[in-house]
Design an enzyme around this catalytic site. Structure first.
Site, PDB file in Angstrom:
ATOM      1  N   GLU A 191      -3.143   7.643  -4.560  1.00 20.02           N
ATOM      2  CA  GLU A 191      -3.024   6.351  -3.862  1.00 20.02           C
ATOM      3  C   GLU A 191      -2.860   5.203  -4.836  1.00 20.02           C
ATOM      4  O   GLU A 191      -3.496   5.167  -5.891  1.00 20.02           O
ATOM      5  CB  GLU A 191      -4.295   6.119  -3.024  1.00 20.02           C
ATOM      6  N   TYR A 216       0.831  -1.209   0.000  1.00 17.20           N
ATOM      7  CA  TYR A 216       0.000   0.000   0.000  1.00 17.20           C
ATOM      8  C   TYR A 216       0.866   1.260   0.000  1.00 17.20           C
ATOM      9  O   TYR A 216       1.803   1.377   0.794  1.00 17.20           O
ATOM     10  CB  TYR A 216      -0.885   0.000   1.258  1.00 17.20           C
TER      11      TYR A 216
END
Ligand code: GDP
Ligand code: MN
Length: 376
Positions: free
Chosen positions: A188, A99
């Site tokens: 992201e 992530y």
């Protein structure tokens, strides 16, 4: 403004971040052709702005072009959500999902990079249960991203060392460039895939542009998917601030602060709001359009509260009366139109058969009482 995954990935690719090969399609036949080109084994991804598509069943793995076509047909036929576009993407065989995101820390006034070796679909769960597994690095916007910070982030991703480490460092650096170039509130990548041969690829992409920067981020268009209702979309296209609720009283007010206050007063008095609409500032001559939008609601009362200084009360009152005459609303209208040229405004409203009010709280109480008295 939220961008779709395909737009985020275009921005990533332009900045040198590796993304899987893909095609954007709008019908099952195109999906089949795209899947064929990509070799059959592919992922069919609904282009919607809500997160958690994987869990919602909006990301499907297809083993062949025929399967991609069938899955596309079922996704485009979804009734729970508007789905008009699909991204057909070559499937990535990954061995890990990590992530990486960059957002704004408003308190620190800095960019905040978050990185975790545990990526994939459950990052919110991880943040709630094991926050120590998410590294946080603050970046001074004037100094920019420093080499040691990139190293720390790559280490937190669990990718330090070798060719993978080099590629991951480039992704961090390039994602920061995307974040700055696009005046982003969020950039992201979740998941960032690590493949069997150790290369990194952005599996997903989220990019949210600060609305205040849209004038210098040309090329992105607001579509129906950015809004919760047709009326919100229509209002936005007309530049009229509008929010959809599901209560009884339709607000047609001028001034964001006043409208918000009226909203609060209605709730305080036990009433409920059908919609927030603000037709002050540049829109004060557009009462008819404003009322049209308000009447799209199944409301019981239309409440007009304004206090104009530059936005003249007499002009707004005339607009309201004109709109009334043309649109012939079937719900009662309560007005409390005050400010510059209030006397003319009052005369105009009286002539049209309205009973102008002068106290916001009284006007709100009257609106709430009318709703309570009406049929439910
Ligand atoms: P989100 O749920 O809206 O965040 O959508 P994502 O694009 O992140 O996809 C959700 C999940 O689907 C990922 O975490 C992966 O596990 C899986 N997925 C997405 N793309 C691929 C792919 O190319 N190959 C495989 N095997 N799984 C994928
Ligand atoms: Mn994702």
């Amino acid at each position: 403004m939220k961008l779709f995954e395909y737009q985020a990935k275009e921005a990533f690719a332009a900045a040198g971040i590796p993304v899987p090969k893909s095609r954007l399609v709008t019908d099952p036949a195109q999906a089949r052709a795209a899947a064929d080109e990509l070799g059959g084994h592919c992922v069919v991804k609904a282009q919607v702005l809500t997160g958690g598509r994987g869990k919602a069943g909006l990301i499907k793995l297809a083993g062949s072009a025929a399967e991609a076509e069938a899955l596309s047909a079922s996704l485009l036929g979804e009734t729970r959500q508007i789905i008009t576009r699909l991204l057909i993407e070559e499937a990535v065989d990954f061995k890990r999902e990590v992530y990486l995101s960059i957002t704004v820390d408003a308190v620190a006034g800095k960019a905040l990079i978050m990185a975790s070796a545990d990526g994939g679909v459950d990052i919110e769960h991880l943040a709630a249960t094991a926050p120590e597994k998410i590294a946080r690095v603050l970046v001074d916007l004037d100094q920019g991203l420093q080499a040691f910070q990139i190293k720390n982030v790559v280490f937190a991703l669990g990718l330090a060392g070798g060719e993978t480490g080099k590629q991951a460092a480039a992704v961090v650096k390039n994602l920061y460039a995307v974040f700055r170039k696009h005046d982003a509130e969020l950039a992201e990548i979740n998941p960032l895939f690590v493949t069997a041969d150790g290369s990194v690829v952005a599996g997903d992409g989220k990019l949210i542009i600060d609305d205040n920067s849209l004038s210098r981020q040309a090329g992105y268009e607001l579509t129906r998917e950015h809004f919760d209702s047709d009326t919100e979309f229509e209002a936005a296209q007309d530049g009229i601030p509008y929010l959809q609720f599901d209560g009884d009283i339709s607000l047609m007010c001028a001034g964001a602060g006043l409208t918000t206050t009226v909203f609060d007063l209605i709730n305080y008095e036990g009433g409920s709001v059908a919609n927030y609409l603000e037709f002050g500032g540049p829109n004060y001559r557009r009462a008819k359009r404003a009322m049209e939008l308000c009447l799209k609601n199944d409301c019981k009362v239309l409440l007009v509260v304004t206090f104009g200084t530059i936005a003249r009360a007499d002009v707004m009152a005339e607009g309201v009366v004109e709109a009334m005459n043309e649109l012939k609303p079937r719900v009662p209208i309560i007005t409390c139109i005050r400010g510059t040229n209030e006397e003319e405004a009052t005369a105009t409203l009286r002539k049209a058969g309205l009973e102008p009010m002068f106290d916001t709280e009284e006007a709100v109480r009257k609106a709430v009482a009318l709703c309570a008295g009406g049929k439910s």
